[in-house]
Design a protein around this motif. Structure first.
Motif, short mmCIF file in Angstrom:
data_model
loop_
_atom_site.label_atom_id
_atom_site.label_comp_id
_atom_site.label_asym_id
_atom_site.label_seq_id
_atom_site.Cartn_x
_atom_site.Cartn_y
_atom_site.Cartn_z
N GLU A 120 0.90 -1.13 -0.12
CA GLU A 120 0.19 -0.10 0.08
C GLU A 120 0.82 1.13 -0.06
O GLU A 120 0.52 2.10 -0.64
CB GLU A 120 -1.04 -0.18 1.24
CG GLU A 120 -1.82 1.17 1.27
CD GLU A 120 -2.72 1.44 0.35
OE1 GLU A 120 -3.37 2.51 -0.16
OE2 GLU A 120 -3.06 0.54 -0.94
N PHE A 121 1.78 1.17 0.69
CA PHE A 121 2.71 2.46 0.72
C PHE A 121 3.44 2.87 -0.55
O PHE A 121 3.49 3.86 -0.86
CB PHE A 121 4.04 2.35 1.95
CG PHE A 121 3.46 2.38 3.28
CD1 PHE A 121 2.34 2.75 3.62
CD2 PHE A 121 4.03 1.50 4.21
CE1 PHE A 121 2.03 2.94 4.72
CE2 PHE A 121 3.80 1.47 5.50
CZ PHE A 121 2.45 2.19 5.89
N LEU A 122 3.88 1.60 -1.23
CA LEU A 122 4.60 1.55 -2.68
C LEU A 122 3.20 2.11 -3.72
O LEU A 122 3.71 2.82 -4.36
CB LEU A 122 5.08 0.47 -3.10
CG LEU A 122 6.26 -0.08 -2.11
CD1 LEU A 122 6.81 -1.16 -2.70
CD2 LEU A 122 7.40 1.06 -2.02
N GLU A 169 3.41 1.83 -10.05
CA GLU A 169 2.20 1.14 -10.61
C GLU A 169 2.53 -0.50 -10.55
O GLU A 169 3.63 -0.82 -10.42
CB GLU A 169 2.39 1.53 -12.11
CG GLU A 169 1.69 3.01 -12.49
CD GLU A 169 1.92 2.91 -14.04
OE1 GLU A 169 1.69 2.13 -14.87
OE2 GLU A 169 1.98 4.27 -14.27
N ASN A 170 1.44 -1.31 -10.28
CA ASN A 170 1.32 -2.67 -10.17
C ASN A 170 2.02 -2.92 -8.97
O ASN A 170 2.59 -4.05 -8.80
CB ASN A 170 1.95 -3.13 -11.31
CG ASN A 170 1.12 -3.08 -12.67
OD1 ASN A 170 -0.23 -2.81 -12.63
ND2 ASN A 170 1.78 -2.60 -13.63
N ALA A 171 1.95 -2.39 -8.13
CA ALA A 171 2.72 -2.59 -6.58
C ALA A 171 2.26 -3.92 -6.07
O ALA A 171 2.96 -4.70 -5.64
CB ALA A 171 2.56 -1.51 -5.63
N GLU A 172 1.01 -4.27 -6.24
CA GLU A 172 0.45 -5.42 -5.74
C GLU A 172 0.90 -6.58 -6.60
O GLU A 172 0.90 -7.67 -6.06
CB GLU A 172 -1.25 -5.47 -5.78
CG GLU A 172 -1.84 -5.45 -7.24
CD GLU A 172 -1.74 -4.02 -7.71
OE1 GLU A 172 -2.21 -3.89 -9.12
OE2 GLU A 172 -1.36 -3.18 -7.06
#
Length: 68
Positions: A34-36, A42-45
């Motif tokens: 979430e922080f990223l 983009e597309n941190a998840e």
């Protein structure tokens, strides 16, 4: 984007920074993601946090956050 996840704090959680700018105190991988995401990644998840060359885990292995 160079991310650092600091050693666990005595009370639990790990400080997360990008280019030495604090993003917050993470208590889980979901917090780091979430922080990223909020920092504009983009597309941190989709990141594999423990295997990403852009994330440096300092003072403890990846995915360990200390006492909660």
């Amino acid at each position: 984007m160079k991310v650092a996840v600091q050693r666990p704090a005595p009370g639990g959680g790990r400080s997360v920074t990008v280019a030495d700018v604090p993003l917050g105190l993470a208590h889980s991988d979901a917090d780091v993601i979430e922080f990223l995401r909020r920092a504009g990644l983009e597309n941190a998840e989709d990141l594999v946090l423990g295997d990403s060359p852009d994330i440096e885990w300092r003072g403890a292995p990846a995915h360990e956050y200390g006492a909660i």
